[in-house]
Design a protein around this motif. Structure first.
Motif, PDB file in Angstrom:
ATOM      1  N   MET A 136       0.836  -1.174   0.000  1.00 38.02           N
ATOM      2  CA  MET A 136       0.000   0.000   0.000  1.00 38.02           C
ATOM      3  C   MET A 136       0.886   1.244   0.000  1.00 38.02           C
ATOM      4  O   MET A 136       1.777   1.368   0.843  1.00 38.02           O
ATOM      5  CB  MET A 136      -0.905  -0.007   1.237  1.00 38.02           C
ATOM      6  N   ILE A 137       0.677   2.160  -0.942  1.00 36.32           N
ATOM      7  CA  ILE A 137       1.455   3.391  -0.998  1.00 36.32           C
ATOM      8  C   ILE A 137       0.543   4.552  -1.380  1.00 36.32           C
ATOM      9  O   ILE A 137      -0.503   4.346  -2.002  1.00 36.32           O
ATOM     10  CB  ILE A 137       2.619   3.294  -2.017  1.00 36.32           C
ATOM     11  N   PRO A 138       0.915   5.776  -1.021  1.00 34.39           N
ATOM     12  CA  PRO A 138       0.141   6.945  -1.468  1.00 34.39           C
ATOM     13  C   PRO A 138       0.159   7.036  -2.992  1.00 34.39           C
ATOM     14  O   PRO A 138       1.186   6.749  -3.630  1.00 34.39           O
ATOM     15  CB  PRO A 138       0.879   8.116  -0.829  1.00 34.39           C
ATOM     16  N   SER A 139      -0.950   7.431  -3.589  1.00 32.86           N
ATOM     17  CA  SER A 139      -1.027   7.477  -5.049  1.00 32.86           C
ATOM     18  C   SER A 139       0.010   8.407  -5.681  1.00 32.86           C
ATOM     19  O   SER A 139       0.524   8.092  -6.759  1.00 32.86           O
ATOM     20  CB  SER A 139      -2.441   7.855  -5.496  1.00 32.86           C
ATOM     21  N   PRO A 140       0.379   9.565  -5.071  1.00 34.27           N
ATOM     22  CA  PRO A 140       1.450  10.370  -5.683  1.00 34.27           C
ATOM     23  C   PRO A 140       2.787   9.633  -5.733  1.00 34.27           C
ATOM     24  O   PRO A 140       3.567   9.813  -6.673  1.00 34.27           O
ATOM     25  CB  PRO A 140       1.533  11.603  -4.773  1.00 34.27           C
ATOM     26  N   ASP A 141       3.058   8.781  -4.729  1.00 34.91           N
ATOM     27  CA  ASP A 141       4.293   7.997  -4.738  1.00 34.91           C
ATOM     28  C   ASP A 141       4.244   6.957  -5.854  1.00 34.91           C
ATOM     29  O   ASP A 141       5.254   6.686  -6.513  1.00 34.91           O
ATOM     30  CB  ASP A 141       4.502   7.306  -3.389  1.00 34.91           C
ATOM     31  N   PHE A 142       3.067   6.351  -6.054  1.00 35.42           N
ATOM     32  CA  PHE A 142       2.896   5.400  -7.153  1.00 35.42           C
ATOM     33  C   PHE A 142       3.173   6.095  -8.485  1.00 35.42           C
ATOM     34  O   PHE A 142       3.906   5.576  -9.329  1.00 35.42           O
ATOM     35  CB  PHE A 142       1.468   4.855  -7.131  1.00 35.42           C
ATOM     36  N   MET A 143       2.589   7.274  -8.678  1.00 33.90           N
ATOM     37  CA  MET A 143       2.807   8.030  -9.914  1.00 33.90           C
ATOM     38  C   MET A 143       4.284   8.337 -10.113  1.00 33.90           C
ATOM     39  O   MET A 143       4.828   8.152 -11.208  1.00 33.90           O
ATOM     40  CB  MET A 143       2.016   9.342  -9.871  1.00 33.90           C
ATOM     41  N   SER A 144       4.968   8.795  -9.057  1.00 33.91           N
ATOM     42  CA  SER A 144       6.387   9.129  -9.158  1.00 33.91           C
ATOM     43  C   SER A 144       7.216   7.896  -9.519  1.00 33.91           C
ATOM     44  O   SER A 144       8.170   7.976 -10.298  1.00 33.91           O
ATOM     45  CB  SER A 144       6.888   9.724  -7.839  1.00 33.91           C
ATOM     46  N   ALA A 145       6.841   6.740  -8.955  1.00 31.83           N
ATOM     47  CA  ALA A 145       7.594   5.511  -9.208  1.00 31.83           C
ATOM     48  C   ALA A 145       7.450   5.058 -10.657  1.00 31.83           C
ATOM     49  O   ALA A 145       8.445   4.749 -11.322  1.00 31.83           O
ATOM     50  CB  ALA A 145       7.134   4.409  -8.252  1.00 31.83           C
ATOM     51  N   VAL A 146       6.206   5.015 -11.166  1.00 31.92           N
ATOM     52  CA  VAL A 146       6.014   4.502 -12.528  1.00 31.92           C
ATOM     53  C   VAL A 146       6.504   5.501 -13.579  1.00 31.92           C
ATOM     54  O   VAL A 146       6.861   5.118 -14.693  1.00 31.92           O
ATOM     55  CB  VAL A 146       4.538   4.132 -12.787  1.00 31.92           C
ATOM     56  N   GLU A 194       9.126   7.497 -12.912  1.00 34.18           N
ATOM     57  CA  GLU A 194      10.550   7.672 -12.597  1.00 34.18           C
ATOM     58  C   GLU A 194      10.910   9.150 -12.407  1.00 34.18           C
ATOM     59  O   GLU A 194      11.842   9.671 -13.022  1.00 34.18           O
ATOM     60  CB  GLU A 194      11.425   7.054 -13.690  1.00 34.18           C
ATOM     61  N   ILE A 195      10.170   9.828 -11.547  1.00 35.61           N
ATOM     62  CA  ILE A 195      10.443  11.230 -11.244  1.00 35.61           C
ATOM     63  C   ILE A 195      10.723  11.385  -9.751  1.00 35.61           C
ATOM     64  O   ILE A 195      10.441  10.497  -8.951  1.00 35.61           O
ATOM     65  CB  ILE A 195       9.273  12.142 -11.665  1.00 35.61           C
ATOM     66  N   GLY A 196      11.278  12.544  -9.381  1.00 33.61           N
ATOM     67  CA  GLY A 196      11.572  12.816  -7.977  1.00 33.61           C
ATOM     68  C   GLY A 196      12.550  11.805  -7.416  1.00 33.61           C
ATOM     69  O   GLY A 196      13.564  11.481  -8.048  1.00 33.61           O
ATOM     70  N   PRO A 197      12.274  11.243  -6.239  1.00 33.01           N
ATOM     71  CA  PRO A 197      13.211  10.295  -5.616  1.00 33.01           C
ATOM     72  C   PRO A 197      13.345   8.985  -6.380  1.00 33.01           C
ATOM     73  O   PRO A 197      14.231   8.189  -6.091  1.00 33.01           O
ATOM     74  CB  PRO A 197      12.603  10.061  -4.227  1.00 33.01           C
ATOM     75  N   PHE A 198      12.460   8.734  -7.364  1.00 32.97           N
ATOM     76  CA  PHE A 198      12.506   7.497  -8.134  1.00 32.97           C
ATOM     77  C   PHE A 198      13.191   7.676  -9.487  1.00 32.97           C
ATOM     78  O   PHE A 198      13.176   6.768 -10.312  1.00 32.97           O
ATOM     79  CB  PHE A 198      11.090   6.966  -8.355  1.00 32.97           C
ATOM     80  N   GLU A 199      13.799   8.836  -9.714  1.00 30.40           N
ATOM     81  CA  GLU A 199      14.454   9.095 -10.990  1.00 30.40           C
ATOM     82  C   GLU A 199      15.569   8.070 -11.231  1.00 30.40           C
ATOM     83  O   GLU A 199      16.406   7.815 -10.359  1.00 30.40           O
ATOM     84  CB  GLU A 199      15.037  10.508 -11.003  1.00 30.40           C
ATOM     85  N   GLY A 200      15.545   7.482 -12.427  1.00 30.23           N
ATOM     86  CA  GLY A 200      16.563   6.508 -12.775  1.00 30.23           C
ATOM     87  C   GLY A 200      16.331   5.124 -12.210  1.00 30.23           C
ATOM     88  O   GLY A 200      17.176   4.237 -12.363  1.00 30.23           O
ATOM     89  N   ARG A 201      15.191   4.908 -11.577  1.00 28.48           N
ATOM     90  CA  ARG A 201      14.868   3.597 -11.011  1.00 28.48           C
ATOM     91  C   ARG A 201      13.574   3.103 -11.662  1.00 28.48           C
ATOM     92  O   ARG A 201      12.528   3.740 -11.525  1.00 28.48           O
ATOM     93  CB  ARG A 201      14.698   3.690  -9.494  1.00 28.48           C
ATOM     94  N   SER A 202      13.612   2.003 -12.366  1.00 27.03           N
ATOM     95  CA  SER A 202      12.471   1.531 -13.143  1.00 27.03           C
ATOM     96  C   SER A 202      11.477   0.742 -12.289  1.00 27.03           C
ATOM     97  O   SER A 202      11.849  -0.205 -11.587  1.00 27.03           O
ATOM     98  CB  SER A 202      12.938   0.658 -14.303  1.00 27.03           C
ATOM     99  N   PHE A 203      10.213   1.162 -12.332  1.00 24.94           N
ATOM    100  CA  PHE A 203       9.118   0.432 -11.684  1.00 24.94           C
ATOM    101  C   PHE A 203       8.023   0.156 -12.714  1.00 24.94           C
ATOM    102  O   PHE A 203       6.840   0.214 -12.403  1.00 24.94           O
ATOM    103  CB  PHE A 203       8.549   1.249 -10.521  1.00 24.94           C
ATOM    104  N   GLU A 204       8.440  -0.169 -13.933  1.00 25.20           N
ATOM    105  CA  GLU A 204       7.489  -0.304 -15.025  1.00 25.20           C
ATOM    106  C   GLU A 204       6.538  -1.480 -14.853  1.00 25.20           C
ATOM    107  O   GLU A 204       5.487  -1.541 -15.499  1.00 25.20           O
ATOM    108  CB  GLU A 204       8.227  -0.438 -16.353  1.00 25.20           C
ATOM    109  N   ASN A 205       6.889  -2.436 -13.993  1.00 26.93           N
ATOM    110  CA  ASN A 205       6.004  -3.583 -13.761  1.00 26.93           C
ATOM    111  C   ASN A 205       4.968  -3.340 -12.669  1.00 26.93           C
ATOM    112  O   ASN A 205       4.127  -4.203 -12.409  1.00 26.93           O
ATOM    113  CB  ASN A 205       6.823  -4.821 -13.389  1.00 26.93           C
ATOM    114  N   LEU A 206       5.002  -2.173 -12.019  1.00 26.00           N
ATOM    115  CA  LEU A 206       4.102  -1.886 -10.909  1.00 26.00           C
ATOM    116  C   LEU A 206       2.701  -1.566 -11.429  1.00 26.00           C
ATOM    117  O   LEU A 206       2.540  -0.796 -12.378  1.00 26.00           O
ATOM    118  CB  LEU A 206       4.644  -0.711 -10.096  1.00 26.00           C
ATOM    119  N   ARG A 207       1.683  -2.144 -10.794  1.00 23.60           N
ATOM    120  CA  ARG A 207       0.296  -1.926 -11.198  1.00 23.60           C
ATOM    121  C   ARG A 207      -0.577  -1.678  -9.968  1.00 23.60           C
ATOM    122  O   ARG A 207      -0.300  -2.181  -8.877  1.00 23.60           O
ATOM    123  CB  ARG A 207      -0.248  -3.139 -11.957  1.00 23.60           C
TER     124      ARG A 207
END
Length: 227
Positions: free
Chosen positions: A1-11, A13-26
């Motif tokens: 469970m994560i906040p939706s803005p964190d999910f958006m940032s992860a998929v 790859e912006i903010g703290p998730f820049e350069g880290r791929s979470f393309e399989n996250l749904r």
């Protein structure tokens, strides 16, 4: 469970998730619609977010970078520019401790969190209202597309709310890898649909969960196909 803005940032790859791929996250389902904002001392002169313009703010959480996008989104609605006081903390909970100690004039947190209740017990708190609801929502969504205005009414479980107060809202989302078998995801969804009271009791942040609100309908969220 994560906040939706964190999910958006992860998929994305912006903010703290820049350069880290979470393309399989749904996304599997939405869990709750929550409110967030700035708490201040109950006796302070501040009433709305723009009242913070002349005051120093600090939200540099060295071990928790994800809140910064959310704070920027709220500050944008009041035309407030980020300023650092030079006093860094590791987590948002530590920031509340410093707020209670008088080191900060205001502190960002979730309405349903346990730390605001602690702060209210120690000093009495009040949440700042957003300035102009129509313009604020547009300003917030430039940074967080799934953000919305949530007017909180006074209630026993709404600490620091003594009158209707517009705050920023967004949801928490249950996520999984797209490689998880459909049957597993569907069993989870069925259990949530059939036992909403059990979901509400998992966490203090889920008291308003309903099966009718489980489907993500905002931009930036990729729904698991089997859901």
């Amino acid at each position: 469970m994560i906040p939706s803005p964190d999910f958006m940032s992860a998929v994305q790859e912006i903010g703290p998730f820049e350069g880290r791929s979470f393309e399989n996250l749904r996304a599997i389902a939405l869990l709750n619609l929550s409110a967030y904002g700035f708490m201040v001392c109950k006796n302070s002169e501040y009433e709305i977010v723009s009242d913070l313009k002349e005051h120093s703010l600090n939200y540099v959480y060295t071990a928790q970078p994800t809140p910064q996008l959310k704070v920027d989104s709220i500050l944008a609605v009041g035309g407030v520019h980020r300023r650092r006081s030079g006093l860094y903390v590791s987590l948002g909970t530590n920031g509340v401790d410093d707020f209670i100690s008088g080191n900060f004039d205001s502190e960002f947190f979730s309405l349903d969190g346990g730390k605001p209740r602690e702060a209210d017990t120690n000093m009495g708190i009040r949440w700042l209202a957003l300035d102009d609801i129509t313009e604020d929502e547009e300003a917030m969504r430039r940074l967080i597309p799934m953000a919305y205005i949530k007017t909180i009414e006074p209630a026993k479980d709404a600490v620091g709310i003594d009158k209707p107060t517009p705050m920023m809202g967004y949801c928490h989302v249950l996520v999984a890898s797209k490689t998880v078998p459909d049957g597993v995801v569907q069993r989870i969804i069925k259990a949530m649909r059939d036992s909403p009271d059990k979901v509400r009791n998992i966490n203090r942040s889920f008291p308003r969960f309903t099966p009718d609100s489980m489907v993500p309908k905002f931009p930036g969220i990729i729904l698991y196909e089997g859901a």
